[in-house]
Design a protein around this motif. Structure first.
Motif, PDB file in Angstrom:
ATOM      1  N   SER A   1      -4.372   7.346  -4.539  1.00 32.95           N
ATOM      2  CA  SER A   1      -4.891   7.738  -2.886  1.00 32.95           C
ATOM      3  C   SER A   1      -4.695   5.811  -3.001  1.00 32.95           C
ATOM      4  O   SER A   1      -5.150   4.740  -2.237  1.00 32.95           O
ATOM      5  CB  SER A   1      -6.406   6.456  -3.041  1.00 32.95           C
ATOM      6  OG  SER A   1      -6.458   8.200  -2.798  1.00 32.95           O
ATOM      7  N   GLY A   2      -3.333   4.973  -3.690  1.00 30.00           N
ATOM      8  CA  GLY A   2      -3.015   4.062  -3.283  1.00 30.00           C
ATOM      9  C   GLY A   2      -4.287   2.992  -3.838  1.00 30.00           C
ATOM     10  O   GLY A   2      -4.029   1.780  -4.689  1.00 30.00           O
ATOM     11  N   ILE A   3      -5.256   2.604  -3.705  1.00 33.88           N
ATOM     12  CA  ILE A   3      -6.441   2.401  -4.280  1.00 33.88           C
ATOM     13  C   ILE A   3      -7.477   2.862  -3.783  1.00 33.88           C
ATOM     14  O   ILE A   3      -7.593   3.318  -3.341  1.00 33.88           O
ATOM     15  CB  ILE A   3      -6.459   1.251  -3.261  1.00 33.88           C
ATOM     16  CG1 ILE A   3      -5.588   0.378  -3.248  1.00 33.88           C
ATOM     17  CG2 ILE A   3      -7.828  -0.125  -3.624  1.00 33.88           C
ATOM     18  CD1 ILE A   3      -5.538  -1.082  -1.846  1.00 33.88           C
TER      19      ILE A   3
ATOM     20  N   TYR B   1      -6.179  -5.685   1.694  1.00 37.65           N
ATOM     21  CA  TYR B   1      -6.197  -4.344   0.344  1.00 37.65           C
ATOM     22  C   TYR B   1      -5.335  -5.311  -0.289  1.00 37.65           C
ATOM     23  O   TYR B   1      -6.471  -5.540  -1.811  1.00 37.65           O
ATOM     24  CB  TYR B   1      -5.294  -3.393   0.740  1.00 37.65           C
ATOM     25  CG  TYR B   1      -5.154  -2.795   2.074  1.00 37.65           C
ATOM     26  CD1 TYR B   1      -6.390  -2.997   2.587  1.00 37.65           C
ATOM     27  CD2 TYR B   1      -4.511  -1.557   2.254  1.00 37.65           C
ATOM     28  CE1 TYR B   1      -6.878  -1.897   4.272  1.00 37.65           C
ATOM     29  CE2 TYR B   1      -4.352  -0.872   3.847  1.00 37.65           C
ATOM     30  CZ  TYR B   1      -5.585  -0.896   4.285  1.00 37.65           C
ATOM     31  OH  TYR B   1      -5.487  -0.598   5.719  1.00 37.65           O
ATOM     32  N   PHE B   2      -4.639  -6.120  -1.077  1.00 41.25           N
ATOM     33  CA  PHE B   2      -4.520  -7.210  -1.764  1.00 41.25           C
ATOM     34  C   PHE B   2      -4.487  -8.807  -1.548  1.00 41.25           C
ATOM     35  O   PHE B   2      -3.856  -8.984  -0.863  1.00 41.25           O
ATOM     36  CB  PHE B   2      -2.988  -6.627  -1.848  1.00 41.25           C
ATOM     37  CG  PHE B   2      -2.231  -5.224  -2.152  1.00 41.25           C
ATOM     38  CD1 PHE B   2      -2.511  -4.337  -3.239  1.00 41.25           C
ATOM     39  CD2 PHE B   2      -2.281  -4.194  -1.165  1.00 41.25           C
ATOM     40  CE1 PHE B   2      -2.573  -3.429  -3.548  1.00 41.25           C
ATOM     41  CE2 PHE B   2      -2.080  -3.185  -1.237  1.00 41.25           C
ATOM     42  CZ  PHE B   2      -2.216  -2.454  -2.558  1.00 41.25           C
ATOM     43  N   PHE B   3      -5.028  -9.153  -2.328  1.00 40.30           N
ATOM     44  CA  PHE B   3      -5.634 -10.923  -2.428  1.00 40.30           C
ATOM     45  C   PHE B   3      -4.455 -10.995  -3.694  1.00 40.30           C
ATOM     46  O   PHE B   3      -3.905 -11.142  -4.476  1.00 40.30           O
ATOM     47  CB  PHE B   3      -6.414 -11.043  -3.044  1.00 40.30           C
ATOM     48  CG  PHE B   3      -7.903 -10.752  -2.409  1.00 40.30           C
ATOM     49  CD1 PHE B   3      -7.565 -11.455  -1.245  1.00 40.30           C
ATOM     50  CD2 PHE B   3      -8.486  -9.265  -2.833  1.00 40.30           C
ATOM     51  CE1 PHE B   3      -8.917 -10.975  -0.284  1.00 40.30           C
ATOM     52  CE2 PHE B   3      -9.129  -9.179  -1.424  1.00 40.30           C
ATOM     53  CZ  PHE B   3      -9.616  -9.511  -0.198  1.00 40.30           C
TER      54      PHE B   3
ATOM     55  N   PRO C   1      -8.752   1.725   0.952  1.00 35.49           N
ATOM     56  CA  PRO C   1      -8.923   1.161   3.210  1.00 35.49           C
ATOM     57  C   PRO C   1      -9.880   2.369   3.072  1.00 35.49           C
ATOM     58  O   PRO C   1     -10.526   1.789   4.957  1.00 35.49           O
ATOM     59  CB  PRO C   1      -7.221   1.110   2.905  1.00 35.49           C
ATOM     60  CG  PRO C   1      -6.226   1.588   1.702  1.00 35.49           C
ATOM     61  CD  PRO C   1      -7.831   2.181   0.294  1.00 35.49           C
ATOM     62  N   THR C   2     -10.004   3.818   2.934  1.00 33.99           N
ATOM     63  CA  THR C   2     -10.892   4.763   3.530  1.00 33.99           C
ATOM     64  C   THR C   2     -11.608   4.856   4.065  1.00 33.99           C
ATOM     65  O   THR C   2     -12.332   5.139   4.865  1.00 33.99           O
ATOM     66  CB  THR C   2     -10.211   6.200   3.084  1.00 33.99           C
ATOM     67  OG1 THR C   2     -10.907   5.739   1.979  1.00 33.99           O
ATOM     68  CG2 THR C   2      -8.559   6.688   2.583  1.00 33.99           C
TER      69      THR C   2
ATOM     70  N   PHE D   1       0.831  -1.257   0.292  1.00 34.31           N
ATOM     71  CA  PHE D   1       0.629   0.031   0.144  1.00 34.31           C
ATOM     72  C   PHE D   1       0.177   1.991   0.125  1.00 34.31           C
ATOM     73  O   PHE D   1       0.683   1.891  -0.729  1.00 34.31           O
ATOM     74  CB  PHE D   1      -0.823  -0.344   1.311  1.00 34.31           C
ATOM     75  CG  PHE D   1      -1.660   1.785   1.113  1.00 34.31           C
ATOM     76  CD1 PHE D   1      -3.052   1.458   0.066  1.00 34.31           C
ATOM     77  CD2 PHE D   1      -2.319   1.966   2.085  1.00 34.31           C
ATOM     78  CE1 PHE D   1      -3.956   2.139   0.066  1.00 34.31           C
ATOM     79  CE2 PHE D   1      -3.092   2.778   2.160  1.00 34.31           C
ATOM     80  CZ  PHE D   1      -3.584   2.689   1.018  1.00 34.31           C
ATOM     81  N   ALA D   2       1.814   1.468   0.902  1.00 37.88           N
ATOM     82  CA  ALA D   2       2.761   1.883   0.821  1.00 37.88           C
ATOM     83  C   ALA D   2       4.012   2.533  -0.756  1.00 37.88           C
ATOM     84  O   ALA D   2       3.828   3.763  -1.060  1.00 37.88           O
ATOM     85  CB  ALA D   2       3.577   1.962   1.842  1.00 37.88           C
ATOM     86  N   ARG D   3       3.586   1.383  -1.136  1.00 41.66           N
ATOM     87  CA  ARG D   3       4.200   1.323  -3.123  1.00 41.66           C
ATOM     88  C   ARG D   3       3.672   2.246  -2.961  1.00 41.66           C
ATOM     89  O   ARG D   3       3.431   2.511  -4.598  1.00 41.66           O
ATOM     90  CB  ARG D   3       4.330   0.286  -3.051  1.00 41.66           C
ATOM     91  CG  ARG D   3       5.920  -0.436  -2.415  1.00 41.66           C
ATOM     92  CD  ARG D   3       6.248  -1.626  -2.949  1.00 41.66           C
ATOM     93  NE  ARG D   3       6.616  -1.317  -4.223  1.00 41.66           N
ATOM     94  CZ  ARG D   3       7.039  -2.811  -5.240  1.00 41.66           C
ATOM     95  NH1 ARG D   3       6.710  -3.871  -3.891  1.00 41.66           N
ATOM     96  NH2 ARG D   3       6.687  -3.307  -5.712  1.00 41.66           N
ATOM     97  N   ALA D   4       2.253   1.770  -3.741  1.00 45.35           N
ATOM     98  CA  ALA D   4       0.965   1.727  -4.508  1.00 45.35           C
ATOM     99  C   ALA D   4       0.628   3.577  -4.295  1.00 45.35           C
ATOM    100  O   ALA D   4       0.076   4.608  -5.329  1.00 45.35           O
ATOM    101  CB  ALA D   4      -0.364   1.033  -3.845  1.00 45.35           C
ATOM    102  N   LYS D   5       0.619   4.031  -2.921  1.00 40.69           N
ATOM    103  CA  LYS D   5       0.161   5.310  -2.928  1.00 40.69           C
ATOM    104  C   LYS D   5       0.940   6.446  -3.454  1.00 40.69           C
ATOM    105  O   LYS D   5       1.046   7.318  -4.201  1.00 40.69           O
ATOM    106  CB  LYS D   5       0.226   5.916  -1.636  1.00 40.69           C
ATOM    107  CG  LYS D   5      -1.148   4.781  -0.846  1.00 40.69           C
ATOM    108  CD  LYS D   5      -1.268   5.655   0.808  1.00 40.69           C
ATOM    109  CE  LYS D   5      -0.729   5.495   1.610  1.00 40.69           C
ATOM    110  NZ  LYS D   5      -0.318   5.610   2.983  1.00 40.69           N
ATOM    111  N   LYS D   6       1.903   5.657  -3.945  1.00 39.79           N
ATOM    112  CA  LYS D   6       3.654   6.787  -4.751  1.00 39.79           C
ATOM    113  C   LYS D   6       3.018   6.967  -6.487  1.00 39.79           C
ATOM    114  O   LYS D   6       3.708   7.519  -6.978  1.00 39.79           O
ATOM    115  CB  LYS D   6       4.500   5.904  -4.851  1.00 39.79           C
ATOM    116  CG  LYS D   6       5.211   6.435  -3.355  1.00 39.79           C
ATOM    117  CD  LYS D   6       6.911   6.325  -2.899  1.00 39.79           C
ATOM    118  CE  LYS D   6       7.278   5.812  -1.280  1.00 39.79           C
ATOM    119  NZ  LYS D   6       8.363   5.109  -1.431  1.00 39.79           N
TER     120      LYS D   6
END
Length: 200
Positions: A22-24, A40-42, A30-31, A13-18
């Motif tokens: 919103s990452g997702i 969050y990830f399967f 996730p909010t 998720f930290a990588r995705a937010k970059k």
């Protein structure tokens, strides 16, 4: 039973937010979930179960938002997918299978004269809105507050980037409260084309 851990989830998720807004984004953000208590990830699915990237196992009560009614990796479904893939899987138009499926759906649905295909519930809710407005000549749609209606500008729960005009014809009422729906309809008498009350 050991409590679920989300170390890999948090790292992804930290990588995705970059690199992803919103990452997702959308309804899977996730909010809208309880932080630290939902994956969050399967990574995979089999039968009625799914696993997240941390190896935690879950029962997929949502059937992947509906289409996985036979379970993940069902042998007959997987074989049909393999067979279709031999002919290709992405064209600039539909195949004969598209017509056959439409015929089948209309044939087994007594009240249906037509069928359409969409990639998600947002598209379907928006199409239903367009049909209701066209059929009635009315501009407004009544929606249940706090329910999920899709990710398009008129209905997204995350309103960043939308304009007041996007929601100008949305009338809100409290979910599962008939008196409040009646109030909303009365206040907009002759203007409401349809009611969208999907709940999450």
């Amino acid at each position: 039973m050991e409590p679920y851990r989300f170390n890999r989830t948090e790292e992804l998720f930290a990588r995705a937010k970059k690199v992803i807004p919103s990452g997702i984004y959308g309804h899977q953000t996730p909010t809208m979930l309880v932080m630290g208590s939902y994956p969050y990830f399967f990574s995979r699915g089999e039968g009625s179960h799914v696993w997240d990237v941390d190896g935690n196992e879950y029962i997929d009560y949502m059937c992947s938002y509906g289409p996985i009614v036979l379970g993940h990796k069902h042998p007959k479904v997987e074989e049909a997918v393999r067979k279709q893939a031999e002919s290709g899987n992405c064209f600039n138009g539909p195949t004969e299978a598209w017509v056959r499926l439409a015929e089948r759906l209309v044939g087994v649905t007594p009240f249906a004269d037509w069928t359409v295909f969409a990639k998600n519930g947002s598209d379907v809710c928006t199409w239903a809105t367009l049909v209701a407005r066209h059929a009635t000549g009315r501009p407004k749609i009544a929606v249940a507050t706090g329910s999920y209606h899709g990710a398009h500008a008129w209905c997204t729960p995350l309103a960043a980037g939308t304009t007041p005009e996007d929601r100008a014809n949305v009338v809100n009422f409290k979910y599962n409260e008939l008196a409040d729906l009646e109030r909303a309809l009365e206040e907009n008498r002759g203007q409401v084309a349809g009611v969208n009350s999907i709940a999450v």
